[in-house]
Design a protein around this motif. Structure first.
Motif, PDB file in Angstrom:
ATOM      1  N   MET A   1       0.834  -1.193   0.000  1.00 20.24           N
ATOM      2  CA  MET A   1       0.000   0.000   0.000  1.00 20.24           C
ATOM      3  C   MET A   1       0.875   1.252   0.000  1.00 20.24           C
ATOM      4  O   MET A   1       1.799   1.380   0.822  1.00 20.24           O
ATOM      5  N   GLU A   2       0.545   2.166  -0.909  1.00 21.57           N
ATOM      6  CA  GLU A   2       1.272   3.435  -1.015  1.00 21.57           C
ATOM      7  C   GLU A   2       1.217   4.195   0.315  1.00 21.57           C
ATOM      8  O   GLU A   2       0.144   4.256   0.915  1.00 21.57           O
ATOM      9  N   ALA A   3       2.272   4.781   0.718  1.00 21.77           N
ATOM     10  CA  ALA A   3       3.601   4.801   0.130  1.00 21.77           C
ATOM     11  C   ALA A   3       4.571   3.896   0.890  1.00 21.77           C
ATOM     12  O   ALA A   3       5.463   3.288   0.338  1.00 21.77           O
ATOM     13  N   ARG A   4       4.350   3.811   2.227  1.00 21.78           N
ATOM     14  CA  ARG A   4       5.343   3.084   3.024  1.00 21.78           C
ATOM     15  C   ARG A   4       5.324   1.587   2.733  1.00 21.78           C
ATOM     16  O   ARG A   4       6.334   0.902   2.887  1.00 21.78           O
ATOM     17  N   GLY A   5       4.169   1.091   2.295  1.00 22.42           N
ATOM     18  CA  GLY A   5       4.071  -0.323   1.933  1.00 22.42           C
ATOM     19  C   GLY A   5       4.874  -0.662   0.691  1.00 22.42           C
ATOM     20  O   GLY A   5       5.183  -1.831   0.442  1.00 22.42           O
TER      21      GLY A   5
ATOM     22  N   ALA B   1     -13.147   3.165  -1.505  1.00 21.84           N
ATOM     23  CA  ALA B   1     -12.996   4.223  -0.503  1.00 21.84           C
ATOM     24  C   ALA B   1     -12.666   3.557   0.829  1.00 21.84           C
ATOM     25  O   ALA B   1     -13.127   2.448   1.105  1.00 21.84           O
ATOM     26  N   TYR B   2     -11.855   4.220   1.651  1.00 24.65           N
ATOM     27  CA  TYR B   2     -11.502   3.632   2.944  1.00 24.65           C
ATOM     28  C   TYR B   2     -11.228   4.746   3.933  1.00 24.65           C
ATOM     29  O   TYR B   2     -10.992   5.895   3.551  1.00 24.65           O
ATOM     30  N   SER B   3     -11.243   4.381   5.234  1.00 19.96           N
ATOM     31  CA  SER B   3     -10.869   5.370   6.245  1.00 19.96           C
ATOM     32  C   SER B   3      -9.683   4.829   7.022  1.00 19.96           C
ATOM     33  O   SER B   3      -9.496   3.607   7.119  1.00 19.96           O
ATOM     34  N   LEU B   4      -8.860   5.711   7.538  1.00 14.29           N
ATOM     35  CA  LEU B   4      -7.723   5.304   8.357  1.00 14.29           C
ATOM     36  C   LEU B   4      -7.697   6.132   9.626  1.00 14.29           C
ATOM     37  O   LEU B   4      -8.637   6.904   9.863  1.00 14.29           O
ATOM     38  N   GLU B   5      -6.646   5.946  10.457  1.00 12.92           N
ATOM     39  CA  GLU B   5      -6.653   6.571  11.784  1.00 12.92           C
ATOM     40  C   GLU B   5      -6.878   8.071  11.700  1.00 12.92           C
ATOM     41  O   GLU B   5      -7.522   8.646  12.564  1.00 12.92           O
ATOM     42  N   TYR B   6      -6.349   8.717  10.653  1.00  9.07           N
ATOM     43  CA  TYR B   6      -6.452  10.181  10.609  1.00  9.07           C
ATOM     44  C   TYR B   6      -7.039  10.719   9.311  1.00  9.07           C
ATOM     45  O   TYR B   6      -6.709  11.826   8.908  1.00  9.07           O
ATOM     46  N   GLY B   7      -7.923   9.964   8.679  1.00  9.29           N
ATOM     47  CA  GLY B   7      -8.546  10.528   7.478  1.00  9.29           C
ATOM     48  C   GLY B   7      -9.323   9.526   6.657  1.00  9.29           C
ATOM     49  O   GLY B   7      -9.540   8.390   7.074  1.00  9.29           O
TER      50      GLY B   7
ATOM     51  N   VAL C   1       1.512  -6.256   2.348  1.00  9.77           N
ATOM     52  CA  VAL C   1       2.600  -5.740   3.198  1.00  9.77           C
ATOM     53  C   VAL C   1       2.427  -4.235   3.412  1.00  9.77           C
ATOM     54  O   VAL C   1       2.171  -3.483   2.457  1.00  9.77           O
ATOM     55  N   ASP C   2       2.551  -3.811   4.670  1.00  5.07           N
ATOM     56  CA  ASP C   2       2.554  -2.372   4.968  1.00  5.07           C
ATOM     57  C   ASP C   2       3.429  -2.149   6.200  1.00  5.07           C
ATOM     58  O   ASP C   2       3.827  -3.104   6.864  1.00  5.07           O
ATOM     59  N   ASP C   3       3.716  -0.881   6.488  1.00  2.00           N
ATOM     60  CA  ASP C   3       4.556  -0.628   7.661  1.00  2.00           C
ATOM     61  C   ASP C   3       3.779  -0.801   8.950  1.00  2.00           C
ATOM     62  O   ASP C   3       4.337  -1.230   9.955  1.00  2.00           O
ATOM     63  N   LEU C   4       2.461  -0.473   8.914  1.00  2.00           N
ATOM     64  CA  LEU C   4       1.736  -0.342  10.182  1.00  2.00           C
ATOM     65  C   LEU C   4       0.262  -0.639   9.984  1.00  2.00           C
ATOM     66  O   LEU C   4      -0.320  -0.268   8.961  1.00  2.00           O
ATOM     67  N   ILE C   5      -0.342  -1.309  10.967  1.00  2.11           N
ATOM     68  CA  ILE C   5      -1.801  -1.462  10.981  1.00  2.11           C
ATOM     69  C   ILE C   5      -2.345  -0.753  12.214  1.00  2.11           C
ATOM     70  O   ILE C   5      -1.882  -0.993  13.342  1.00  2.11           O
ATOM     71  N   ALA C   6      -3.299   0.147  11.975  1.00  3.88           N
ATOM     72  CA  ALA C   6      -3.916   0.910  13.073  1.00  3.88           C
ATOM     73  C   ALA C   6      -5.389   0.507  13.143  1.00  3.88           C
ATOM     74  O   ALA C   6      -5.721  -0.523  13.734  1.00  3.88           O
ATOM     75  N   THR C   7      -6.279   1.250  12.479  1.00  2.77           N
ATOM     76  CA  THR C   7      -7.701   0.855  12.467  1.00  2.77           C
ATOM     77  C   THR C   7      -7.953  -0.315  11.527  1.00  2.77           C
ATOM     78  O   THR C   7      -9.030  -0.922  11.563  1.00  2.77           O
ATOM     79  N   GLY C   8      -7.017  -0.571  10.645  1.00  2.00           N
ATOM     80  CA  GLY C   8      -7.204  -1.635   9.652  1.00  2.00           C
ATOM     81  C   GLY C   8      -7.954  -1.193   8.414  1.00  2.00           C
ATOM     82  O   GLY C   8      -8.116  -1.975   7.469  1.00  2.00           O
ATOM     83  N   GLY C   9      -8.386   0.069   8.370  1.00  2.00           N
ATOM     84  CA  GLY C   9      -9.150   0.542   7.211  1.00  2.00           C
ATOM     85  C   GLY C   9      -8.405   0.341   5.892  1.00  2.00           C
ATOM     86  O   GLY C   9      -8.980  -0.118   4.903  1.00  2.00           O
ATOM     87  N   THR C  10      -7.133   0.659   5.887  1.00  2.00           N
ATOM     88  CA  THR C  10      -6.323   0.531   4.668  1.00  2.00           C
ATOM     89  C   THR C  10      -6.194  -0.937   4.257  1.00  2.00           C
ATOM     90  O   THR C  10      -6.403  -1.292   3.088  1.00  2.00           O
ATOM     91  N   ALA C  11      -5.863  -1.792   5.211  1.00  2.00           N
ATOM     92  CA  ALA C  11      -5.629  -3.209   4.890  1.00  2.00           C
ATOM     93  C   ALA C  11      -6.934  -3.921   4.527  1.00  2.00           C
ATOM     94  O   ALA C  11      -6.952  -4.772   3.629  1.00  2.00           O
TER      95      ALA C  11
HETATM   96  O1  PRP Z   1      -4.791   0.839   9.714  1.00  2.00           O
HETATM   97  P1  PRP Z   1      -5.098   2.221   9.200  1.00  2.00           P
HETATM   98  O2  PRP Z   1      -5.875   3.042  10.187  1.00  2.00           O
HETATM   99  O3  PRP Z   1      -5.756   2.170   7.861  1.00  2.00           O
HETATM  100  O4  PRP Z   1      -3.720   3.008   9.028  1.00  2.00           O
HETATM  101  C1  PRP Z   1      -2.578   2.441   8.455  1.00  2.00           C
HETATM  102  C2  PRP Z   1      -2.141   3.122   7.203  1.00  2.00           C
HETATM  103  O5  PRP Z   1      -1.806   4.495   7.435  1.00  2.00           O
HETATM  104  C3  PRP Z   1      -0.510   4.773   6.935  1.00  2.00           C
HETATM  105  O6  PRP Z   1      -0.522   5.188   5.602  1.00  2.00           O
HETATM  106  P2  PRP Z   1      -0.913   6.650   5.068  1.00  2.00           P
HETATM  107  O7  PRP Z   1      -2.303   6.575   4.490  1.00  2.00           O
HETATM  108  O8  PRP Z   1      -0.656   7.672   6.114  1.00  2.00           O
HETATM  109  O9  PRP Z   1       0.020   6.820   3.799  1.00  2.00           O
HETATM  110  P3  PRP Z   1       1.570   6.985   3.491  1.00  2.00           P
HETATM  111  O10 PRP Z   1       2.179   5.595   3.568  1.00  2.00           O
HETATM  112  O11 PRP Z   1       1.541   7.509   2.103  1.00  2.00           O
HETATM  113  O12 PRP Z   1       2.200   7.920   4.499  1.00  2.00           O
HETATM  114  C4  PRP Z   1       0.198   3.435   7.037  1.00  2.00           C
HETATM  115  O13 PRP Z   1       1.342   3.367   6.195  1.00  2.00           O
HETATM  116  C5  PRP Z   1      -0.881   2.459   6.639  1.00  2.00           C
HETATM  117  O14 PRP Z   1      -1.003   2.322   5.230  1.00  2.00           O
END
Ligand code: PRP
Ligand code: ADE
Length: 180
Positions: free
Chosen positions: A60-64, A96-102, A122-132
């Motif tokens: 997932m863009e970008a850190r993934g 469409a998806y939501s994440l921790e801050y947007g 693969v991604d750097d981090l899972i928070a709310t899981g919205g992205t994954a």
């Molecule tokens: O579990 P979630 O609540 O969905 O949050 C996790 C996502 O948020 C961050 O990405 P971000 O959208 O900030 O993008 P970036 O990698 O381009 O900085 C992070 O790299 C994950 O993709």
């Protein structure tokens, strides 16, 4: 002796109130710039899948992209970029998806994965899981089998791991930070 979790935790920088008040941003740029930590993180992400046939790694863009490209290389798999809207030139699927801050939209080329192919997210981090969860839905929409998802960082208090597991996606993470 340091565990991999404590070693990685020490290499990640925490920034309070970024990008919004109340969010503690877990910044992996310090881990990426640390050659030993970066290698250990990639090796540990790959470890459960070594020796299994994975057709594609989706990042997932970008850190993934940074971690996913390295993982794909180690597994001799293809790489599929899941991008933020408007960046991919060919026929796409979008969600469409939501994440921790947007909120945002992400896209993938419709022909990026063949039906039945085995894919790891693969991604750097899972928070709310919205992205994954969104990425899983996109991949399933085009017939991929999402065999696992792996992340360097889990923020367990935000519940993303449980959401993915409820969709029958096994989750592998390396280090946890509690609180937000
Ligand atoms: O579990 P979630 O609540 O969905 O949050 C996790 C996502 O948020 C961050 O990405 P971000 O959208 O900030 O993008 P970036 O990698 O381009 O900085 C992070 O790299 C994950 O993709
Ligand atoms: N707290 C956090 N730090 C870094 N990236 C994130 N993505 C979602 N929540 C995050």
């Amino acid at each position: 002796m340091h565990t991999i979790a404590s070693e990685l935790a020490a290499s990640i920088r925490s920034i309070p109130d970024y990008p919004k008040p109340g969010i503690v941003f877990r910044d992996i740029t310090t881990m990426l710039g640390n050659a030993k930590a970066f290698r250990r993180a990639v090796d540990a992400l790959v470890q459960p899948y070594a020796g299994t046939k994975i057709d594609k790694v989706a990042g997932m863009e970008a850190r993934g992209f940074i971690l996913g490209g390295a993982v794909a290389h180690q597994l001799s798999s293809g790489f599929v970029p899941i991008r933020k809207k408007g960046k991919l030139p060919h026929d796409i699927v979008r969600i469409a998806y939501s994440l921790e801050y947007g909120v945002d939209e992400m896209e993938m080329h419709r022909d990026a994965v063949n039906p039945g192919e085995k894919v790891i997210l693969v991604d750097d981090l899972i928070a709310t899981g919205g992205t994954a969860v969104g990425a899983t839905q996109l991949l399933r929409q085009i017939g991929a089998e999402v065999v696992a998802a792996c992340f360097v960082i889990d923020l367990p208090d935000l519940g993303g791991r449980k959401k993915l597991e409820a969709l029958n996606v096994p989750v592998h993470t390396l280090v946890e930070f509690s609180g937000h």
